[in-house]
Every structure is written in structure tokens, then in C-alpha cells.
Design an enzyme around this catalytic site. Structure first.
Site, PDB file in Angstrom:
ATOM      1  NE  ARG A 299      88.800-100.039  31.398  1.00 14.60           N
ATOM      2  CZ  ARG A 299      89.985 -99.919  32.017  1.00 14.60           C
ATOM      3  NH1 ARG A 299      90.911 -99.115  31.536  1.00 14.60           N
ATOM      4  NH2 ARG A 299      90.261-100.624  33.095  1.00 14.60           N
TER       5      ARG A 299
ATOM      6  CD  GLU B  35      91.739-101.516  25.039  1.00 14.63           C
ATOM      7  OE1 GLU B  35      91.682-100.296  24.759  1.00 14.63           O
ATOM      8  OE2 GLU B  35      92.310-101.958  26.050  1.00 14.63           O
TER       9      GLU B  35
ATOM     10  CG  HIS C  43      94.781-100.395  27.902  1.00 12.12           C
ATOM     11  ND1 HIS C  43      93.482-100.824  27.902  1.00 12.12           N
ATOM     12  CD2 HIS C  43      94.996 -99.885  29.138  1.00 12.12           C
ATOM     13  CE1 HIS C  43      92.935-100.591  29.088  1.00 12.12           C
ATOM     14  NE2 HIS C  43      93.847-100.007  29.851  1.00 12.12           N
TER      15      HIS C  43
HETATM   16  C1  DGY Z   1      93.493 -99.806  34.738  1.00 16.01           C
HETATM   17  O1  DGY Z   1      94.126-100.020  35.768  1.00 16.01           O
HETATM   18  O2  DGY Z   1      92.264 -99.690  34.725  1.00 16.01           O
HETATM   19  C2  DGY Z   1      94.296 -99.686  33.502  1.00 16.01           C
HETATM   20  O3  DGY Z   1      93.536 -99.294  32.435  1.00 16.01           O
HETATM   21  C3  DGY Z   1      95.036-100.983  33.229  1.00 16.01           C
HETATM   22  O4  DGY Z   1      94.146-101.922  32.732  1.00 16.01           O
END
Ligand code: DGY
Length: 328
Positions: free
Chosen positions: A239, A268, A286
Site C-alpha cells: 500500500r 495515489e 496499482h
Molecule cells: C487489494 O486487493 O488489496 C489490491 O490492492 C487491489 O486493490
């Protein structure tokens, strides 16, 4: 009367059709990202919501949406949910683990390789007409096979990356996690738990796969980057906010580490402008879980959770079911 739900972003058409067979659905045909006020307004009179990481479900929203019973995130990560607030309001939260593990691990491994072997930089070099001749040290990177793979956050995805490294590439695996894995999980991978400083010092390729929480904010900042080898790479598929992007851009510019690969960013879809200026970083928007099959599986699982939760069944992947049960 069927329950009323909001599908807050566009999802695969077949999943939307399935949800329409169970619920009175308000969909978001434009795929606009709702502001918090718009989200509150759209959730009025709704018992369920299918969300993504773009929708924040917090105490203020929950207080303003008293009919809400279930929020089903189409993501394994759920840092967009305030879980204690969901529990306090009697709202079940669910996520989509497992279905994306291997796809996300593939991408994390690919990004790590791209950083080590300077793939984005090489393509840029070629496309810009800079390739004039072969030379022994043209865009030389560092080996992945046989190197030390460091994993920060050894959950399902971390373990899947470790498997790729240990079994496919003969890598030595070290990891740091709050809790040490059971010996039967560690030993087939030859994985060794180390403290965080050792992980930073010893990894040739460090991959971040830990969940975002207040405690993991800037888990990698200037001080941590100083501990890494100057030849090391850093890959973040976890993240934004886990890495201090400004500090990372400075470390890359000053070659305090060799390269990085980032799929997630602080704030982001905005990207820190300094990261756009340094050549030794691979940047992707992402997309670690973005294969058609996996995105459909994530949407189906989010739908399974909503259908079970609102129709009296047992949702397959709840987050706070135990807390809700405790509260009665
Ligand atoms: C998740 O599943 O957490 C991925 O980052 C997609 O948002």
C-alpha cells in the site's frame, strides 16, 4: 422485498447481473469516484455496498447511513474501512483474500525482476534512440537467481512470493513478520525469520507485502533505506504510505539503493513528482491483482459475501464477524 445495495464502482457485467437477481441495485455506470458526501447520499436506504479501495467507510459515514448492514470490499486490503467503527455500528465488513494471492505474487515477482534487471530503464533507453552499440556494462543490473530475497510481511502473498524465489530461482529467503511462521511453512522455503534491521541489511531484493495500518505508516523511510545495501532493490506491492515516497526518491537519486519498483503510492493516483524524475524506478498503477480472471474472481467473492450476508447465509470471507458476534 429485496434488499437495496449500492455497487460503488463498475464491476464485471456478469457480477452486476448476478447481484441484480438478488437485490435492488444502484450501480455506478460512469465509474466516477464518489466524494464522501456523494457516497453518504447514495447509501441512503441501502443495506449493502460493494466497494473498492476508493471508497472510505468510516465512523462519520456509518453514522449517516443507519440502514447499512454490510460493506463488501473488492480487495484483500481494507485500510479504507474503519473496522472498529463498522463493528460499533453493527456493520459486517468483508474482503477478498486468497483469490488474488498467486496473481499478485506473480506481479510482485515480475516487478522485483524488472527493478533488478533495469527493464523499464532499458526500454526507455531503446525507445529514445539511445542504443548505439553493445558494451559490456550496458544497463547491467543484479542477479535475482541465488540472491537473498527479503520479505516484509509474510502473509499469503508474501509466502507465494517466497515460493517463487526459493523454488524457482534458488533464492535464499529471509523475512520479517510480527509473528514467526510455523516450522512446516518455513522449512520447504528455507525461510528464516530475522529482525527488521537484519532484513534491511541483508536483503538483495526487498519486497513489501505488509498491510497498511497506523503502525506500518512509513515503515520504510530515510533511516531504513540507509540500512539497505547500495546494490539492493525495493519493491512495494502493499500500500502507498508504507514507504516514504519522498525519502525513496532521494535514495534512488543518490544511488543509496540501486533500484525500486512501485505499484502503490502515497496519495495515489497522484505520484510523488520526484519519483517521476528518477530513472531507476519502475512505476505501475496499482495493478498487481489485475488479470481478467482474478478481477472477476474478486468481484464474484465480494458478491458472494453480500448475497450471503443479506440473505441470512454465512459470508465466506468476513473481516469482523467475531467482533459482531461478541457484541451480540
Ligand atoms: C487489494 O486487493 O488489496 C489490491 O490492492 C487491489 O486493490
Amino acid at each position: 422485498m429485496p434488499a437495496r445495495i449500492l455497487v460503488a464502482r463498475v464491476v464485471p457485467p456478469r457480477v452486476l447481473e448476478r447481484l441484480r437477481r438478488h437485490f435492488d441495485v444502484e450501480a455506478n455506470a460512469d465509474d466516477a469516484i464518489y466524494t464522501p458526501a456523494e457516497l453518504v447520499q447514495r447509501l441512503q436506504g441501502k443495506q449493502g455496498a460493494l466497494t473498492t479501495g476508493s471508497e472510505r467507510i468510516d465512523a462519520k459515514l456509518l453514522a449517516a447511513c443507519p440502514e447499512l448492514r454490510v460493506v463488501a470490499n473488492m480487495a484483500v486490503g481494507y485500510n479504507n474501512f474503519d473496522i472498529p467503527a463498522c463493528s460499533a455500528h453493527g456493520v459486517l465488513a468483508t474482503n477478498t483474500p486468497d483469490v488474488l494471492t498467486e496473481t499478485t505474487a506473480d506481479f510482485g515477482f515480475a516487478l522485483m525482476m524488472a527493478a533488478a534487471r533495469r527493464m523499464a530503464e532499458s526500454e526507455h533507453f531503446l525507445r529514445h534512440g539511445e542504443w548505439k552499440k553493445w558494451s559490456w556494462d550496458l544497463l547491467t543490473g543484479s542477479d535475482v537467481h541465488g540472491a537473498t530475497l527479503g520479505i516484509l510481511g509474510m502473509g499469503r502473498i508474501g509466502q507465494a512470493i517466497a515460493r517463487r524465489g526459493a523454488l524457482g530461482f534458488g533464492m535464499k529467503v529471509i523475512y520479517h513478520n510480527r509473528s514467526r511462521l510455523a516450522p512446516e511453512v518455513e522449512s520447504p522455503l528455507g525461510a528464516r525469520w530475522v529482525d527488521k534491521a537484519t532484513l534491511l541489511r541483508e536483503a538483495d531484493h526487498l519486497v513489501l507485502v505488509l498491510p497498511y495500518a497506523a503502525a506500518s505508516h512509513h515503515a520504510i523511510g530515510a533511516a531504513e533505506l540507509m540500512l539497505m545495501k547500495p546494490t539492493a532493490t525495493l519493491t512495494n506491492i502493499a500500500r502507498g504510505g508504507i514507504v516514504d515516497d519522498a525519502a525513496l526518491a532521494a535514495a534512488l537519486r543518490e544511488r543509496r539503493i540501486a533500484a525500486a519498483a512501485l505499484d502503490v503510492f502515497e496519495g495515489e493516483p497522484a505520484v510523488h513528482p520526484d519519483l517521476l524524475e528518477v530513472p531507476n524506478v519502475v512505476l505501475t498503477p496499482h495493478i498487481a491483482s489485475a488479470t481478467v480472471a482474478t478481477r472477476v474472481a474478486m468481484a464474484e467473492l465480494a458478491a458472494d459475501n453480500l448475497i450471503a450476508a443479506l440473505n441470512g447465509g454465512t459470508p465466506p470471507t468476513p473481516i469482523n464477524a467475531a467482533e459482531l458476534q461478541q457484541r451480540g
